[in-house]
Write a protein that holds these residues in place. Structure first.
Motif, PDB file in Angstrom:
ATOM      1  N   PRO A  89       0.723  -1.166   0.026  1.00  0.00           N
ATOM      2  CA  PRO A  89       0.000  -0.214   0.077  1.00  0.00           C
ATOM      3  C   PRO A  89       1.313   0.909   0.247  1.00  0.00           C
ATOM      4  CG  PRO A  89       0.258  -0.784   2.097  1.00  0.00           C
ATOM      5  CD  PRO A  89       0.896  -2.046   1.183  1.00  0.00           C
ATOM      6  N   PRO A  90       0.184   2.635  -0.571  1.00  0.00           N
ATOM      7  CA  PRO A  90       1.257   3.554  -0.673  1.00  0.00           C
ATOM      8  C   PRO A  90       2.036   4.148   0.493  1.00  0.00           C
ATOM      9  CG  PRO A  90      -0.448   3.826  -1.943  1.00  0.00           C
ATOM     10  CD  PRO A  90      -0.973   2.757  -1.342  1.00  0.00           C
ATOM     11  N   LEU A  91       1.664   3.316   2.163  1.00  0.00           N
ATOM     12  CA  LEU A  91       2.071   3.800   3.266  1.00  0.00           C
ATOM     13  C   LEU A  91       3.012   3.681   3.465  1.00  0.00           C
ATOM     14  CD1 LEU A  91       1.936   1.910   5.519  1.00  0.00           C
ATOM     15  CD2 LEU A  91      -0.493   1.779   5.297  1.00  0.00           C
ATOM     16  N   LEU A  92       3.646   2.381   3.252  1.00  0.00           N
ATOM     17  CA  LEU A  92       5.294   1.994   2.579  1.00  0.00           C
ATOM     18  C   LEU A  92       5.680   3.191   1.774  1.00  0.00           C
ATOM     19  CD1 LEU A  92       4.708  -1.713   2.444  1.00  0.00           C
ATOM     20  CD2 LEU A  92       5.119  -0.426   3.986  1.00  0.00           C
ATOM     21  N   PHE A  93       5.199   3.437   1.094  1.00  0.00           N
ATOM     22  CA  PHE A  93       6.390   4.535  -0.215  1.00  0.00           C
ATOM     23  C   PHE A  93       6.927   5.927   0.803  1.00  0.00           C
ATOM     24  CE2 PHE A  93       4.319   1.307  -2.712  1.00  0.00           C
ATOM     25  CZ  PHE A  93       4.996   0.716  -3.086  1.00  0.00           C
ATOM     26  N   PRO A  94       7.360   6.889   0.073  1.00  0.00           N
ATOM     27  CA  PRO A  94       7.384   7.612   1.018  1.00  0.00           C
ATOM     28  C   PRO A  94       7.013   8.994   0.175  1.00  0.00           C
ATOM     29  CG  PRO A  94       9.678   7.209  -0.083  1.00  0.00           C
ATOM     30  CD  PRO A  94       8.474   6.098  -0.280  1.00  0.00           C
ATOM     31  N   SER A  95       6.611  10.011   0.915  1.00  0.00           N
ATOM     32  CA  SER A  95       5.166  10.428   0.745  1.00  0.00           C
ATOM     33  C   SER A  95       3.975  10.465   0.476  1.00  0.00           C
ATOM     34  CB  SER A  95       5.195  12.214   0.438  1.00  0.00           C
ATOM     35  OG  SER A  95       6.764  11.676   0.109  1.00  0.00           O
ATOM     36  N   LEU A  96       4.066   8.686   1.077  1.00  0.00           N
ATOM     37  CA  LEU A  96       2.853   8.383   0.415  1.00  0.00           C
ATOM     38  C   LEU A  96       1.781   7.582  -0.862  1.00  0.00           C
ATOM     39  CD1 LEU A  96      -0.003   8.881   2.716  1.00  0.00           C
ATOM     40  CD2 LEU A  96       1.971   7.039   3.154  1.00  0.00           C
ATOM     41  N   GLN A  97       3.610   8.437  -1.707  1.00  0.00           N
ATOM     42  CA  GLN A  97       3.170   8.247  -3.230  1.00  0.00           C
ATOM     43  C   GLN A  97       3.927   6.869  -3.853  1.00  0.00           C
ATOM     44  OE1 GLN A  97       2.436  11.057  -4.946  1.00  0.00           O
ATOM     45  NE2 GLN A  97       1.785  11.657  -3.220  1.00  0.00           N
ATOM     46  N   GLU A  98       2.912   5.953  -4.519  1.00  0.00           N
ATOM     47  CA  GLU A  98       3.186   4.847  -4.569  1.00  0.00           C
ATOM     48  C   GLU A  98       3.803   4.859  -5.855  1.00  0.00           C
ATOM     49  OE1 GLU A  98      -0.083   0.893  -5.399  1.00  0.00           O
ATOM     50  OE2 GLU A  98      -0.346   2.480  -5.510  1.00  0.00           O
ATOM     51  N   ASP A  99       4.633   3.927  -5.644  1.00  0.00           N
ATOM     52  CA  ASP A  99       6.337   3.801  -7.074  1.00  0.00           C
ATOM     53  C   ASP A  99       5.744   2.522  -7.580  1.00  0.00           C
ATOM     54  OD1 ASP A  99       7.624   3.189  -9.196  1.00  0.00           O
ATOM     55  OD2 ASP A  99       9.465   3.116  -7.055  1.00  0.00           O
ATOM     56  N   THR A 100       4.968   1.969  -9.041  1.00  0.00           N
ATOM     57  CA  THR A 100       4.552   1.075  -9.735  1.00  0.00           C
ATOM     58  C   THR A 100       5.789  -0.156 -10.038  1.00  0.00           C
ATOM     59  OG1 THR A 100       4.474   1.736 -11.840  1.00  0.00           O
ATOM     60  CG2 THR A 100       2.203   2.300 -10.416  1.00  0.00           C
ATOM     61  N   THR A 101       6.832   0.882  -9.722  1.00  0.00           N
ATOM     62  CA  THR A 101       8.425  -0.289  -9.971  1.00  0.00           C
ATOM     63  C   THR A 101       8.326  -1.219  -8.830  1.00  0.00           C
ATOM     64  OG1 THR A 101       9.819   1.729  -9.271  1.00  0.00           O
ATOM     65  CG2 THR A 101       8.975   1.950 -11.979  1.00  0.00           C
ATOM     66  N   LEU A 102       8.113  -0.435  -7.341  1.00  0.00           N
ATOM     67  CA  LEU A 102       8.499  -1.082  -6.191  1.00  0.00           C
ATOM     68  C   LEU A 102       9.972  -0.784  -5.757  1.00  0.00           C
ATOM     69  CD1 LEU A 102       6.523  -4.595  -6.430  1.00  0.00           C
ATOM     70  CD2 LEU A 102       5.668  -2.359  -4.925  1.00  0.00           C
ATOM     71  N   LYS A 103      10.710   0.345  -6.739  1.00  0.00           N
ATOM     72  CA  LYS A 103      12.072   1.017  -5.770  1.00  0.00           C
ATOM     73  C   LYS A 103      12.066   1.409  -4.702  1.00  0.00           C
ATOM     74  CE  LYS A 103      13.708   0.409 -11.141  1.00  0.00           C
ATOM     75  NZ  LYS A 103      14.767   1.505 -11.829  1.00  0.00           N
ATOM     76  N   THR A 104      10.859   1.865  -4.114  1.00  0.00           N
ATOM     77  CA  THR A 104      11.260   3.266  -3.013  1.00  0.00           C
ATOM     78  C   THR A 104      10.330   2.516  -2.418  1.00  0.00           C
ATOM     79  OG1 THR A 104       9.562   4.308  -4.060  1.00  0.00           O
ATOM     80  CG2 THR A 104      11.329   5.008  -4.716  1.00  0.00           C
ATOM     81  N   VAL A 105       9.711   0.325  -2.401  1.00  0.00           N
ATOM     82  CA  VAL A 105       9.161  -0.355  -1.291  1.00  0.00           C
ATOM     83  C   VAL A 105       9.856   0.081   0.111  1.00  0.00           C
ATOM     84  CG1 VAL A 105       9.857  -2.116  -1.874  1.00  0.00           C
ATOM     85  CG2 VAL A 105       7.517  -1.633  -0.740  1.00  0.00           C
ATOM     86  N   PHE A 106       8.856   0.499   1.608  1.00  0.00           N
ATOM     87  CA  PHE A 106       9.907   0.466   2.273  1.00  0.00           C
ATOM     88  C   PHE A 106      10.271   2.232   2.869  1.00  0.00           C
ATOM     89  CE2 PHE A 106       9.780  -4.187   1.989  1.00  0.00           C
ATOM     90  CZ  PHE A 106       8.847  -4.402   2.506  1.00  0.00           C
ATOM     91  N   GLY A 107      10.227   2.899   2.222  1.00  0.00           N
ATOM     92  CA  GLY A 107      10.905   4.481   2.252  1.00  0.00           C
ATOM     93  C   GLY A 107      10.511   5.365   2.458  1.00  0.00           C
ATOM     94  N   ASN A 108       9.371   4.785   3.700  1.00  0.00           N
ATOM     95  CA  ASN A 108       8.191   5.572   4.661  1.00  0.00           C
ATOM     96  C   ASN A 108       9.087   5.202   5.831  1.00  0.00           C
ATOM     97  OD1 ASN A 108       6.612   7.887   5.271  1.00  0.00           O
ATOM     98  ND2 ASN A 108       4.871   7.026   5.685  1.00  0.00           N
ATOM     99  N   TRP A 109      10.276   5.208   6.203  1.00  0.00           N
ATOM    100  CA  TRP A 109      11.295   5.122   6.988  1.00  0.00           C
ATOM    101  C   TRP A 109      10.866   5.950   8.298  1.00  0.00           C
ATOM    102  CZ3 TRP A 109      13.970   8.174  10.385  1.00  0.00           C
ATOM    103  CH2 TRP A 109      14.413   9.187   9.744  1.00  0.00           C
ATOM    104  N   THR A 110      10.281   6.733   8.133  1.00  0.00           N
ATOM    105  CA  THR A 110       9.991   7.829   9.224  1.00  0.00           C
ATOM    106  C   THR A 110       8.430   7.018   9.892  1.00  0.00           C
ATOM    107  OG1 THR A 110      10.552  10.061   8.634  1.00  0.00           O
ATOM    108  CG2 THR A 110       9.429   9.466  10.398  1.00  0.00           C
TER     109      THR A 110
END
Length: 227
Positions: free
Chosen positions: A60-81
């Motif tokens: 889900p978007p909550l796993l990505f930075p700024s809740l911006q879902e990346d369809t390539t999944l390269k930034t998954v888990f980027g919402n580290w805060t």
């Protein structure tokens, strides 16, 4: 085990009490167990769902930075805060979100000899399994953690998500981007950067199509870093 169940319940109650601070949302969404979170637009956005279409995604978007879902999944888990806040509150108490942790003998960090994040702890913060709770559960319409690992209202399979996330993180633990994420979480939670140590690569469920796609995307990123 009643002790584990009681401990899990206590941790869930504590995190629900500060979930508004964790997600920057009104506290009433979480303090009232009967509040209909499924209808809240801000939370729907975090899950990537809308209206009555509650088909929850594995990423889900909550796993990505700024809740911006990346369809390539390269930034998954980027919402580290988000993960770091949950871990810090669980390890050092709810007041640690607004002040430096005391590090006393009664903290969970001391009781569990917890000194740095590992794949399981990040996956745990992202989902909800093992002994306590996490981001996806706190936001979900479920009012209590099910013993089966499957949400009664949401039908989210928390147990499966945990193992999927953990396996992905184990496989990609040495990647530069994942290392940056863990360094940031360690700094936030413990105040200093921790060095990675060897880990026990526990087995779990088979990879889903989405997990394989995420691993492929991360592999492509690694290749580009090496060029």
């Amino acid at each position: 085990n009643k002790c584990i169940t009681d401990a899990r319940s206590n941790e869930i109650k504590k995190l629900c009490g500060i979930a508004g601070d964790i997600f920057d949302l009104p506290g009433k969404y979480f303090s009232n167990a009967s509040y209909n979170r499924a209808e809240i637009v801000e939370i729907q956005k975090m899950f990537g769902v809308s209206g009555k279409t509650q088909a929850y995604k594995i990423f889900p978007p909550l796993l990505f930075p700024s809740l911006q879902e990346d369809t390539t999944l390269k930034t998954v888990f980027g919402n580290w805060t988000l993960f770091a806040k949950i871990l810090r509150a669980s390890l050092y108490g709810v007041t640690s979100l607004h002040q430096e942790p005391c590090g006393g003998s009664k903290t969970n960090a001391r009781k569990w000899s917890f000194q740095q994040v590992m794949p399981g702890s990040i996956a745990w913060a992202a989902v909800i399994i093992c002994h306590f709770d996490c981001a996806i559960f706190l936001l979900s319409p479920d009012t209590e953690f099910p013993g089966s690992g499957v949400g009664k209202s949401s039908t989210i399979n928390y147990k499966d998500l945990f193992f999927q996330y953990k396996k992905l993180l184990i496989m990609k633990w040495e990647m530069k981007r994942i290392k940056n994420i863990t360094t940031n979480i360690n700094r936030y939670v413990f105040g200093v950067a921790k060095l990675s140590t060897s880990m026990d690569p526990a087995g779990a469920e088979d990879f889903s199509e989405e997990i394989n796609r995420a691993m492929l995307a991360l592999d492509m990123e690694t290749d580009s870093e090496e060029d």
